[in-house]
Design a protein around this motif. Structure first.
Motif, PDB file in Angstrom:
ATOM      1  N   ASN A  45       2.548  59.386  56.727  1.00  0.00           N
ATOM      2  CA  ASN A  45       3.472  59.365  55.776  1.00  0.00           C
ATOM      3  C   ASN A  45       3.131  58.715  54.400  1.00  0.00           C
ATOM      4  O   ASN A  45       3.760  58.126  53.706  1.00  0.00           O
ATOM      5  CB  ASN A  45       4.660  58.922  56.256  1.00  0.00           C
ATOM      6  N   GLY A  46       1.764  58.408  54.555  1.00  0.00           N
ATOM      7  CA  GLY A  46       1.066  57.721  53.415  1.00  0.00           C
ATOM      8  C   GLY A  46       1.264  56.251  53.167  1.00  0.00           C
ATOM      9  O   GLY A  46       0.795  55.490  52.325  1.00  0.00           O
ATOM     10  N   VAL A  47       1.430  55.655  54.455  1.00  0.00           N
ATOM     11  CA  VAL A  47       1.138  54.151  54.631  1.00  0.00           C
ATOM     12  C   VAL A  47       0.077  54.230  55.637  1.00  0.00           C
ATOM     13  O   VAL A  47       0.063  54.095  56.843  1.00  0.00           O
ATOM     14  CB  VAL A  47       2.428  53.477  55.133  1.00  0.00           C
ATOM     15  N   PRO A  48      -1.361  53.633  55.036  1.00  0.00           N
ATOM     16  CA  PRO A  48      -2.556  53.745  55.780  1.00  0.00           C
ATOM     17  C   PRO A  48      -2.637  52.418  56.456  1.00  0.00           C
ATOM     18  O   PRO A  48      -3.038  51.209  56.092  1.00  0.00           O
ATOM     19  CB  PRO A  48      -3.728  53.927  54.886  1.00  0.00           C
ATOM     20  N   VAL A  49      -1.885  52.390  57.800  1.00  0.00           N
ATOM     21  CA  VAL A  49      -2.255  51.332  58.584  1.00  0.00           C
ATOM     22  C   VAL A  49      -2.764  51.592  59.878  1.00  0.00           C
ATOM     23  O   VAL A  49      -2.763  52.634  60.379  1.00  0.00           O
ATOM     24  CB  VAL A  49      -0.562  50.599  58.851  1.00  0.00           C
ATOM     25  N   ASN A  50      -3.035  50.415  60.719  1.00  0.00           N
ATOM     26  CA  ASN A  50      -3.455  50.769  62.178  1.00  0.00           C
ATOM     27  C   ASN A  50      -2.502  49.814  62.991  1.00  0.00           C
ATOM     28  O   ASN A  50      -1.717  49.058  62.583  1.00  0.00           O
ATOM     29  CB  ASN A  50      -5.041  50.418  62.226  1.00  0.00           C
ATOM     30  N   ALA A  51      -2.968  49.788  64.357  1.00  0.00           N
ATOM     31  CA  ALA A  51      -2.028  49.412  65.316  1.00  0.00           C
ATOM     32  C   ALA A  51      -1.845  47.732  65.242  1.00  0.00           C
ATOM     33  O   ALA A  51      -0.751  47.268  65.442  1.00  0.00           O
ATOM     34  CB  ALA A  51      -2.651  49.383  66.596  1.00  0.00           C
ATOM     35  N   ASN A  52      -2.713  47.200  64.483  1.00  0.00           N
ATOM     36  CA  ASN A  52      -2.735  45.745  64.106  1.00  0.00           C
ATOM     37  C   ASN A  52      -1.624  45.279  63.315  1.00  0.00           C
ATOM     38  O   ASN A  52      -1.403  44.063  62.892  1.00  0.00           O
ATOM     39  CB  ASN A  52      -3.919  44.890  63.862  1.00  0.00           C
ATOM     40  N   ASP A  53      -1.247  46.211  62.292  1.00  0.00           N
ATOM     41  CA  ASP A  53      -0.198  45.957  61.275  1.00  0.00           C
ATOM     42  C   ASP A  53       1.139  46.321  61.804  1.00  0.00           C
ATOM     43  O   ASP A  53       1.859  46.418  61.095  1.00  0.00           O
ATOM     44  CB  ASP A  53      -0.786  47.022  60.251  1.00  0.00           C
ATOM     45  N   ILE A  54       1.102  46.779  63.118  1.00  0.00           N
ATOM     46  CA  ILE A  54       2.577  46.899  63.631  1.00  0.00           C
ATOM     47  C   ILE A  54       3.063  46.251  64.769  1.00  0.00           C
ATOM     48  O   ILE A  54       2.226  45.462  65.408  1.00  0.00           O
ATOM     49  CB  ILE A  54       2.329  48.433  64.478  1.00  0.00           C
ATOM     50  N   LEU A  55       4.342  45.831  64.544  1.00  0.00           N
ATOM     51  CA  LEU A  55       5.267  44.991  65.570  1.00  0.00           C
ATOM     52  C   LEU A  55       6.291  45.709  66.155  1.00  0.00           C
ATOM     53  O   LEU A  55       7.013  46.133  65.055  1.00  0.00           O
ATOM     54  CB  LEU A  55       5.562  43.596  64.918  1.00  0.00           C
ATOM     55  N   ILE A  56       6.269  45.893  67.379  1.00  0.00           N
ATOM     56  CA  ILE A  56       7.685  46.569  67.866  1.00  0.00           C
ATOM     57  C   ILE A  56       8.643  45.665  68.029  1.00  0.00           C
ATOM     58  O   ILE A  56       8.536  44.449  68.587  1.00  0.00           O
ATOM     59  CB  ILE A  56       6.996  47.247  69.405  1.00  0.00           C
ATOM     60  N   LEU A  57       9.802  45.990  67.479  1.00  0.00           N
ATOM     61  CA  LEU A  57      11.051  45.393  67.432  1.00  0.00           C
ATOM     62  C   LEU A  57      12.043  45.945  68.333  1.00  0.00           C
ATOM     63  O   LEU A  57      12.147  47.126  68.685  1.00  0.00           O
ATOM     64  CB  LEU A  57      11.768  45.571  65.957  1.00  0.00           C
ATOM     65  N   THR A  58      13.137  44.955  68.850  1.00  0.00           N
ATOM     66  CA  THR A  58      14.362  45.301  69.328  1.00  0.00           C
ATOM     67  C   THR A  58      15.325  45.778  68.562  1.00  0.00           C
ATOM     68  O   THR A  58      16.161  45.153  68.240  1.00  0.00           O
ATOM     69  CB  THR A  58      14.748  44.244  70.252  1.00  0.00           C
ATOM     70  N   GLY A  59      14.958  46.928  67.967  1.00  0.00           N
ATOM     71  CA  GLY A  59      15.910  47.427  66.704  1.00  0.00           C
ATOM     72  C   GLY A  59      15.489  46.863  65.304  1.00  0.00           C
ATOM     73  O   GLY A  59      15.010  45.895  65.408  1.00  0.00           O
ATOM     74  N   SER A  60      15.524  47.610  64.433  1.00  0.00           N
ATOM     75  CA  SER A  60      15.175  47.168  63.254  1.00  0.00           C
ATOM     76  C   SER A  60      15.886  46.010  62.600  1.00  0.00           C
ATOM     77  O   SER A  60      15.699  45.070  62.021  1.00  0.00           O
ATOM     78  CB  SER A  60      15.000  47.966  62.244  1.00  0.00           C
ATOM     79  N   GLN A  61      17.448  46.279  63.313  1.00  0.00           N
ATOM     80  CA  GLN A  61      18.108  45.003  62.787  1.00  0.00           C
ATOM     81  C   GLN A  61      17.480  43.319  63.394  1.00  0.00           C
ATOM     82  O   GLN A  61      17.650  42.540  62.418  1.00  0.00           O
ATOM     83  CB  GLN A  61      19.457  44.769  63.869  1.00  0.00           C
ATOM     84  N   GLN A  62      16.608  43.489  64.299  1.00  0.00           N
ATOM     85  CA  GLN A  62      15.937  42.344  64.857  1.00  0.00           C
ATOM     86  C   GLN A  62      14.917  41.940  63.533  1.00  0.00           C
ATOM     87  O   GLN A  62      14.623  40.849  63.545  1.00  0.00           O
ATOM     88  CB  GLN A  62      15.109  42.540  66.083  1.00  0.00           C
ATOM     89  N   GLY A  63      14.141  43.170  63.120  1.00  0.00           N
ATOM     90  CA  GLY A  63      13.303  42.778  62.251  1.00  0.00           C
ATOM     91  C   GLY A  63      13.945  42.057  61.017  1.00  0.00           C
ATOM     92  O   GLY A  63      12.941  41.277  60.197  1.00  0.00           O
ATOM     93  N   LEU A  64      15.138  42.474  60.487  1.00  0.00           N
ATOM     94  CA  LEU A  64      15.971  41.739  59.542  1.00  0.00           C
ATOM     95  C   LEU A  64      15.933  40.322  59.830  1.00  0.00           C
ATOM     96  O   LEU A  64      15.787  39.341  59.131  1.00  0.00           O
ATOM     97  CB  LEU A  64      17.124  42.518  59.130  1.00  0.00           C
ATOM     98  N   ASP A  65      16.561  39.985  61.209  1.00  0.00           N
ATOM     99  CA  ASP A  65      16.532  38.575  61.601  1.00  0.00           C
ATOM    100  C   ASP A  65      15.192  37.793  61.339  1.00  0.00           C
ATOM    101  O   ASP A  65      14.998  36.672  60.784  1.00  0.00           O
ATOM    102  CB  ASP A  65      17.290  38.762  62.784  1.00  0.00           C
ATOM    103  N   LEU A  66      14.168  38.665  61.745  1.00  0.00           N
ATOM    104  CA  LEU A  66      12.863  37.678  61.813  1.00  0.00           C
ATOM    105  C   LEU A  66      12.362  37.501  60.443  1.00  0.00           C
ATOM    106  O   LEU A  66      11.731  36.332  60.060  1.00  0.00           O
ATOM    107  CB  LEU A  66      11.765  38.660  62.459  1.00  0.00           C
ATOM    108  N   ALA A  67      12.814  38.654  59.551  1.00  0.00           N
ATOM    109  CA  ALA A  67      12.216  38.191  58.078  1.00  0.00           C
ATOM    110  C   ALA A  67      13.179  37.094  57.556  1.00  0.00           C
ATOM    111  O   ALA A  67      12.520  36.611  56.760  1.00  0.00           O
ATOM    112  CB  ALA A  67      12.394  39.786  57.237  1.00  0.00           C
ATOM    113  N   ALA A  68      14.575  37.143  57.676  1.00  0.00           N
ATOM    114  CA  ALA A  68      15.404  36.254  57.155  1.00  0.00           C
ATOM    115  C   ALA A  68      14.706  34.850  57.652  1.00  0.00           C
ATOM    116  O   ALA A  68      14.860  33.736  56.863  1.00  0.00           O
ATOM    117  CB  ALA A  68      16.734  36.604  57.718  1.00  0.00           C
ATOM    118  N   LYS A  69      14.337  34.752  59.016  1.00  0.00           N
ATOM    119  CA  LYS A  69      13.967  33.382  59.706  1.00  0.00           C
ATOM    120  C   LYS A  69      12.466  33.025  58.744  1.00  0.00           C
ATOM    121  O   LYS A  69      12.418  31.944  58.686  1.00  0.00           O
ATOM    122  CB  LYS A  69      13.494  33.369  61.140  1.00  0.00           C
ATOM    123  N   LEU A  70      11.909  34.016  58.430  1.00  0.00           N
ATOM    124  CA  LEU A  70      10.551  33.775  57.669  1.00  0.00           C
ATOM    125  C   LEU A  70      10.716  33.476  56.431  1.00  0.00           C
ATOM    126  O   LEU A  70      10.116  32.316  55.856  1.00  0.00           O
ATOM    127  CB  LEU A  70       9.822  35.110  57.583  1.00  0.00           C
TER     128      LEU A  70
END
Ligand SMILES: Cc1ncc(COP(=O)(O)O)c(C=O)c1O
Length: 381
Positions: free
Chosen positions: A74-99
């Motif tokens: 889809n046009g984002v050249p990433v590999n497995a090391n750039d990926i973090l699996i989340l418990t819903g993307s809602q969790q991703g928003l929470d982690l980003a907010a904490k960061l």
């Protein structure tokens, strides 16, 4: 007794409405629920027993590899090391907010934006800077000014079939947004749960792939293309952010459930996956058109809207300046649920808009529900 942030904790209106809307006699246009018929069947008969053990915080390597391959396509050249699996993307928003978010941290969002992102960012103390949307994406002049003058720590954008507006940023806007983020060195949070649900031709190339300098996080999820109850999603990010996000994930829940990761890997790598996505698009495309017809028939003289080229929602603006929140109770009394516009604005305001989901109600009930809703509106004019 409680932490200081609890004073900022808000309930989620959508979840409260959903509790009512899920009753079988209610026609619900309220949630962003995928249609049960559109969900793939789960088959756990070959689930490896080893997955009953604790797993890695970053997620299973095979799923991260499959996600990275999909994102690269889809046009984002990433590999497995750039990926973090989340418990819903809602969790991703929470982690980003904490960061990123402390008390009074300036955070830029679209107006309107995803209400659960507002709930999450405000809990950590975000001070919201809003930028309105046009049919092509954010108001670029305003975006430039806000980035320059208010220096947000990050901006949260939903460029493809935005929730709630349905807007899909066009190609030129995507490029201009990327250039502005590079120029002002602002972190981009790009949330893309609806990108696969495309019905009309439009540009969907992720903005993060155009960035040269600014850091970014890109969120994706299996909730809208597969099964939201499994709670499996992912993020890809700029390498400078991964270590902290990984540790935040560890601290949050150790790792996402491994059975769900396995099931999503089976789906993503199955020979039937492209056909599954094609069927999904066809199914929702038809429902979108049924709702468009129903709106034309029942709302043409009382509201304006654009037919969304993808995603799951119509964003309907009443011609009259009435608070759509006031319509909720009478609509529910007539057994129709919808989302009023107000909670989609990070900074409080009255809204005469309604978000109408078309994926969940059956085709026959869409027309009936829209007709009832139009009558509820008319009774308030
Ligand atoms: C814009 C947006 N982001 C994130 C989510 C949450 O998705 P998930 O089920 O992966 O937590 C949704 C769900 O409706 C959404 O609309």
């Amino acid at each position: 007794m409680f932490s200081e942030r609890i004073s900022r904790l808000q309930g989620s209106l959508v979840r409260e409405i959903l509790a009512v809307a899920n009753q079988p006699d209610v026609i619900s246009f309220a949630g962003g629920l995928p249609a049960p018929q559109a969900m793939p069947k789960l088959d756990f008969t070959e689930l490896p027993a080893s997955l009953s053990q604790y797993g890695p915080s970053e997620g299973e390597l095979w799923l991260r590899e499959a996600v990275a391959a999909e994102m690269s396509k889809n046009g984002v050249p990433v590999n497995a090391n750039d990926i973090l699996i989340l418990t819903g993307s809602q969790q991703g928003l929470d982690l980003a907010a904490k960061l990123f978010v402390d008390n009074d941290t300036p955070v830029l969002v679209e107006a309107p934006t995803f209400l659960a992102a507002v709930q999450c960012f405000s809990l950590y103390g975000a001070k919201f800077i809003e930028v309105g949307l046009t049919a092509h994406g954010p108001d670029l002049e305003l975006l430039e000014r806000k980035l320059r003058e208010e220096k947000p720590r990050f901006a949260y954008l939903i460029p493809t079939f935005q929730n709630p507006s349905g807007v899909c940023y066009d190609e030129a806007t995507r490029q201009r947004v990327a250039d502005l983020f590079d120029e002002h060195n602002v972190v981009l949070l790009e949330d893309e749960p609806y990108r696969e649900l495309v019905y009309d031709q439009c540009d969907r190339a992720p903005i993060c792939s155009r960035l040269k300098r600014a850091a970014w996080i890109h969120f994706g999820t299996f909730s809208k293309t597969a099964i939201p109850g499994l709670r499996v999603a992912y993020l890809a990010c700029h390498p400078s952010l991964m270590q902290n996000l990984y540790k935040l994930k560890q601290a949050a829940d150790l790792h996402t459930n491994r059975q769900g990761q396995w099931a999503m890997h089976q789906l993503l790598t199955s020979a039937d996956y492209p056909a599954h996505i094609a069927r999904l698009r066809e199914f929702y495309h038809q429902k979108r058109d049924i709702m468009a017809q129903a709106l034309d028939k029942h709302f043409h003289d009382i509201a304006d809207w654009a037919v969304p080229p993808g995603g799951l929602f119509f964003w309907v603006k009443l011609k009259a300046n009435i608070d759509s929140y006031a319509l909720l109770e009478p609509a529910l009394a007539h057994k129709v649920a919808f989302m009023p516009g107000k909670p989609f604005y990070a900074n409080e305001r009255i809204s005469n808009e309604l978000r109408l989901n078309f994926s969940h109600a059956s085709p026959e009930r869409i027309d009936e529900g829209i007709k009832t809703l139009a009558n509820v509106v008319r009774a308030h004019l």
